[in-house]
Design a protein around this motif. Structure first.
Motif, PDB file in Angstrom:
ATOM      1  N   GLN A 152       0.835  -1.179   0.000  1.00 15.54           N
ATOM      2  CA  GLN A 152       0.000   0.000   0.000  1.00 15.54           C
ATOM      3  C   GLN A 152       0.873   1.232   0.000  1.00 15.54           C
ATOM      4  O   GLN A 152       1.983   1.238   0.487  1.00 15.54           O
ATOM      5  CB  GLN A 152      -0.908   0.021   1.232  1.00 15.54           C
ATOM      6  CG  GLN A 152      -1.856  -1.163   1.279  1.00 15.54           C
ATOM      7  CD  GLN A 152      -2.686  -1.137   2.536  1.00 15.54           C
ATOM      8  OE1 GLN A 152      -2.556  -0.246   3.363  1.00 15.54           O
ATOM      9  NE2 GLN A 152      -3.533  -2.115   2.695  1.00 15.54           N
ATOM     10  N   SER A 153       0.321   2.319  -0.536  1.00 16.74           N
ATOM     11  CA  SER A 153       1.069   3.566  -0.580  1.00 16.74           C
ATOM     12  C   SER A 153       0.940   4.308   0.718  1.00 16.74           C
ATOM     13  O   SER A 153       0.311   3.893   1.656  1.00 16.74           O
ATOM     14  CB  SER A 153       0.545   4.423  -1.739  1.00 16.74           C
ATOM     15  OG  SER A 153       1.299   5.598  -1.849  1.00 16.74           O
ATOM     16  N   LYS A 158      -2.517   6.052   6.631  1.00 16.86           N
ATOM     17  CA  LYS A 158      -2.397   7.124   7.593  1.00 16.86           C
ATOM     18  C   LYS A 158      -3.569   8.093   7.569  1.00 16.86           C
ATOM     19  O   LYS A 158      -3.740   8.878   8.482  1.00 16.86           O
ATOM     20  CB  LYS A 158      -1.109   7.919   7.330  1.00 16.86           C
ATOM     21  CG  LYS A 158       0.152   7.107   7.562  1.00 16.86           C
ATOM     22  CD  LYS A 158       1.381   7.933   7.367  1.00 16.86           C
ATOM     23  CE  LYS A 158       1.523   9.022   8.403  1.00 16.86           C
ATOM     24  NZ  LYS A 158       2.767   9.792   8.267  1.00 16.86           N
ATOM     25  N   MET A 159      -4.363   8.083   6.512  1.00 17.48           N
ATOM     26  CA  MET A 159      -5.397   9.088   6.403  1.00 17.48           C
ATOM     27  C   MET A 159      -6.421   9.001   7.522  1.00 17.48           C
ATOM     28  O   MET A 159      -6.995  10.004   7.909  1.00 17.48           O
ATOM     29  CB  MET A 159      -6.108   8.971   5.049  1.00 17.48           C
ATOM     30  CG  MET A 159      -5.270   9.490   3.897  1.00 17.48           C
ATOM     31  SD  MET A 159      -6.148   9.394   2.356  1.00 17.48           S
ATOM     32  CE  MET A 159      -4.943  10.072   1.234  1.00 17.48           C
ATOM     33  N   SER A 398       7.621  13.542   1.323  1.00  8.87           N
ATOM     34  CA  SER A 398       7.354  12.639   2.434  1.00  8.87           C
ATOM     35  C   SER A 398       6.391  11.530   2.042  1.00  8.87           C
ATOM     36  O   SER A 398       6.438  10.429   2.603  1.00  8.87           O
ATOM     37  CB  SER A 398       6.789  13.423   3.621  1.00  8.87           C
ATOM     38  OG  SER A 398       5.567  14.056   3.273  1.00  8.87           O
ATOM     39  N   HIS A 399       5.504  11.797   1.074  1.00  8.24           N
ATOM     40  CA  HIS A 399       4.600  10.749   0.579  1.00  8.24           C
ATOM     41  C   HIS A 399       5.408   9.627  -0.074  1.00  8.24           C
ATOM     42  O   HIS A 399       5.122   8.445   0.122  1.00  8.24           O
ATOM     43  CB  HIS A 399       3.615  11.330  -0.435  1.00  8.24           C
ATOM     44  CG  HIS A 399       2.703  12.365   0.123  1.00  8.24           C
ATOM     45  ND1 HIS A 399       1.594  12.055   0.860  1.00  8.24           N
ATOM     46  CD2 HIS A 399       2.741  13.713   0.070  1.00  8.24           C
ATOM     47  CE1 HIS A 399       0.986  13.175   1.226  1.00  8.24           C
ATOM     48  NE2 HIS A 399       1.672  14.174   0.763  1.00  8.24           N
ATOM     49  N   CYS A 400       6.411  10.028  -0.854  1.00 14.02           N
ATOM     50  CA  CYS A 400       7.256   9.030  -1.507  1.00 14.02           C
ATOM     51  C   CYS A 400       8.018   8.215  -0.468  1.00 14.02           C
ATOM     52  O   CYS A 400       8.126   6.989  -0.581  1.00 14.02           O
ATOM     53  CB  CYS A 400       8.234   9.719  -2.453  1.00 14.02           C
ATOM     54  SG  CYS A 400       7.466  10.732  -3.734  1.00 14.02           S
ATOM     55  N   LYS A 401       8.573   8.877   0.521  1.00 13.72           N
ATOM     56  CA  LYS A 401       9.332   8.202   1.571  1.00 13.72           C
ATOM     57  C   LYS A 401       8.459   7.172   2.287  1.00 13.72           C
ATOM     58  O   LYS A 401       8.844   6.003   2.436  1.00 13.72           O
ATOM     59  CB  LYS A 401       9.842   9.236   2.577  1.00 13.72           C
ATOM     60  CG  LYS A 401      10.499   8.634   3.822  1.00 13.72           C
ATOM     61  CD  LYS A 401      10.950   9.744   4.759  1.00 13.72           C
ATOM     62  CE  LYS A 401      11.402   9.181   6.095  1.00 13.72           C
ATOM     63  NZ  LYS A 401      12.614   8.341   5.971  1.00 13.72           N
ATOM     64  N   ALA A 402       7.270   7.592   2.722  1.00  7.71           N
ATOM     65  CA  ALA A 402       6.389   6.684   3.442  1.00  7.71           C
ATOM     66  C   ALA A 402       5.925   5.540   2.557  1.00  7.71           C
ATOM     67  O   ALA A 402       5.798   4.398   3.005  1.00  7.71           O
ATOM     68  CB  ALA A 402       5.182   7.450   3.987  1.00  7.71           C
ATOM     69  N   SER A 403       5.673   5.832   1.275  1.00  4.69           N
ATOM     70  CA  SER A 403       5.208   4.798   0.349  1.00  4.69           C
ATOM     71  C   SER A 403       6.247   3.700   0.187  1.00  4.69           C
ATOM     72  O   SER A 403       5.945   2.507   0.282  1.00  4.69           O
ATOM     73  CB  SER A 403       4.885   5.428  -1.006  1.00  4.69           C
ATOM     74  OG  SER A 403       4.500   4.451  -1.935  1.00  4.69           O
ATOM     75  N   ASN A 407       5.904  -0.227   1.807  1.00 14.45           N
ATOM     76  CA  ASN A 407       5.818  -1.349   0.877  1.00 14.45           C
ATOM     77  C   ASN A 407       6.957  -2.347   1.067  1.00 14.45           C
ATOM     78  O   ASN A 407       6.746  -3.553   1.049  1.00 14.45           O
ATOM     79  CB  ASN A 407       5.811  -0.826  -0.567  1.00 14.45           C
ATOM     80  CG  ASN A 407       4.453  -0.294  -0.978  1.00 14.45           C
ATOM     81  OD1 ASN A 407       3.485  -1.027  -1.019  1.00 14.45           O
ATOM     82  ND2 ASN A 407       4.398   0.994  -1.257  1.00 14.45           N
ATOM     83  N   LEU A 408       8.170  -1.846   1.229  1.00 13.54           N
ATOM     84  CA  LEU A 408       9.323  -2.742   1.313  1.00 13.54           C
ATOM     85  C   LEU A 408       9.381  -3.492   2.630  1.00 13.54           C
ATOM     86  O   LEU A 408       9.851  -4.635   2.679  1.00 13.54           O
ATOM     87  CB  LEU A 408      10.622  -1.950   1.109  1.00 13.54           C
ATOM     88  CG  LEU A 408      10.825  -1.314  -0.267  1.00 13.54           C
ATOM     89  CD1 LEU A 408      12.221  -0.698  -0.361  1.00 13.54           C
ATOM     90  CD2 LEU A 408      10.620  -2.323  -1.386  1.00 13.54           C
ATOM     91  N   ILE A 409       8.916  -2.892   3.715  1.00 11.12           N
ATOM     92  CA  ILE A 409       9.029  -3.539   5.025  1.00 11.12           C
ATOM     93  C   ILE A 409       8.187  -4.812   5.085  1.00 11.12           C
ATOM     94  O   ILE A 409       8.414  -5.674   5.944  1.00 11.12           O
ATOM     95  CB  ILE A 409       8.608  -2.564   6.153  1.00 11.12           C
ATOM     96  CG1 ILE A 409       9.108  -3.057   7.515  1.00 11.12           C
ATOM     97  CG2 ILE A 409       7.116  -2.373   6.154  1.00 11.12           C
ATOM     98  CD1 ILE A 409      10.588  -3.128   7.648  1.00 11.12           C
TER      99      ILE A 409
END
Length: 458
Positions: A152-153, A158-159, A398-403, A407-409
């Motif tokens: 998920q992105s 978080k929304m 920050s959206h890119c960082k969290a995305s 996903n990778l974790i």
């Protein structure tokens, strides 16, 4: 006084006038952005975006218009919506309508271009989003979407969280502000240069053909990255120089909603037909609504010469002290943001150095234990943890960082992930080589995987 001195004085006066006019509305927009980020419930997405029909497309466009996402952050979010059950048409509707607007850019549009332009901008984003989504449902049903799987992105998880006032202010006045700070400053600087260098009535004197001027603006806007907020002062200054309101709308639509990177990602992830409906809706919508504004709406609705001069020089809409205070506060927030990023970067390097040292020690101990264990059991009992750095381009916020991190974790064998957008790197701790899986996730999210790199160089 020589020419250079006069230019310098005019430049700084115009820059600060423009900054004062925008700052109160930017700060208010950042506050609303924080509210939307913290209290936007995920269940709305599931309820209103999941069906493959026109109403789902309309709902998505309405939900996307106020969200403070530019074209860099909207791609992984749109892909995430699709993975979470949104239809393809709904996802494209979101990709079209969201980057054109946002609470911050709507407020700035009102401050510099007037209420009619702010309302029209919202309506155009809604209509083009709906048309693009409907067209996608009609012509792109057979496109293969490379977005399968469970990741998920950033926004989907978080929304719906309720982080309270602290979360609102942290996101609105730090995370989101720093996402667009560079582009906002660049946009204001470009607008200031145009205001100082371009002669008055330039477009009426040298490019007075309105359809031609719209085409020129469109050709310049489509491949370039221009965030929704930063495009407003540029449009205001160009209108002061004689650009028609319709051509200004083309800039406000095509600039934020398209750029070369976004086009490439949509083609790769959603397919050619979806890309066709995406670009077609934006381009045809921009030209059509630009001509409607120029030919059918009263020019009295767009008194840019009087309105902008009042805003940029007389400041009659808000008290001058409030605008100065807002400008100083905005500058302070941006400076503080860059200071915090520098501190975090230094702290990250220190922790990385300490961690690498302890990790090497741990690996040596594990290897010694494994060697001893293998003498008795015939196989290694403990698995060493390795840290790998990957080059990942197109991460910008920050959206890119969290995305990327979320996903990778979720991959097997991954212990921790840290994405660093301003360095275009992702650091991964793992108990196995997951490079192939990591590359697939990165590509599916719309970023550019660049392979492994030396940690010392990251």
């Amino acid at each position: 006084m020589d020419i250079l001195q006069q230019f310098t004085i005019d430049f700084f006066e115009s820059f600060f006038d423009l900054l004062k006019a925008m700052s109160p509305y930017l700060l208010l927009g950042f506050f609303f952005a924080g509210i939307l980020k913290v209290w936007f419930p995920q269940k709305w997405i599931d309820r209103y975006m999941g069906k493959n029909n026109l109403m789902s497309v309309i709902n998505t466009a309405i939900l996307g218009i106020p969200l403070p996402l530019c074209s860099c952050g909207v791609i992984p979010t749109g892909i995430s919506f699709y993975r979470n059950g949104a239809s393809k048409g709904s996802s494209v509707s979101f990709l079209i309508s969201t980057p054109q607007t946002g609470v911050d850019s709507i407020m700035v549009t009102y401050s510099l271009l007037g209420l009619p332009f702010a309302i029209i901008r919202v309506l155009v984003a809604l209509i083009t989003g709906v048309l693009g989504g409907a067209a996608t449902n009609a012509i792109a049903k057979d496109d293969v979407v490379h977005a399968n799987g469970s990741p998920q992105s950033c926004d989907s998880d978080k929304m719906g969280t309720k982080e309270g006032i602290k979360g609102i202010f942290r996101y609105g006045f730090y995370e989101f502000l720093m996402d667009i700070a560079k582009w906002l400053v660049i946009g204001i600087l470009i607008a200031t240069l145009m205001a100082v260098l371009i002669p008055d009535n330039f477009f009426t004197q040298y490019l007075d053909n309105e359809p031609l001027s719209m085409l020129v603006v469109l050709l310049a806007s489509v491949p370039l990255y221009l965030c929704a907020t930063a495009s407003v002062p540029i449009a205001a200054v160009l209108m002061l120089k004689g650009l028609s309101p319709g051509a200004a709308l083309v800039l406000l639509m095509a600039g934020p909603a398209t750029n070369a990177a976004t086009i490439t990602v949509i083609k790769k992830v959603f397919g050619n037909k979806t890309l066709f409906s995406y670009l077609g809706s934006i381009i045809l919508g921009a030209l059509a609504f630009g001509m409607i504004i120029n030919n059918f709406l009263p020019r009295e609705w767009f008194p840019i010469s009087e309105h902008a001069h009042h805003m940029l020089h007389n400041h009659e809409l808000l008290p001058d002290w409030l605008q100065i205070l807002s400008a100083v506060l905005l500058i302070a927030l941006i400076v503080n943001g860059y200071i915090q990023k520098a501190i975090n970067k230094k702290s990250r390097k220190t922790k990385q150095s300490v961690h690498t040292s302890s990790l090497n020690t741990s690996v040596l101990l594990n290897n010694e234990d494994n060697a001893k264990a293998s003498q008795f059991n015939g196989f290694t009992m403990a698995t060493p943890i390795t840290k790998t750095a990957y080059r990942v381009k197109r991460m910008t916020c920050s959206h890119c960082k969290a995305s990327v991190e979320k996903n990778l974790i979720k991959l097997d064998g991954i212990n921790s992930v840290e994405a660093i957008p301003n360095q275009n790197t992702v650091h991964v701790e793992s108990t196995m080589d997951a490079t192939d899986q990591i590359q697939k996730i990165i590509d599916d999210l719309g970023y550019q995987f660049g392979g492994t790199i030396e940690i010392e160089d990251a």
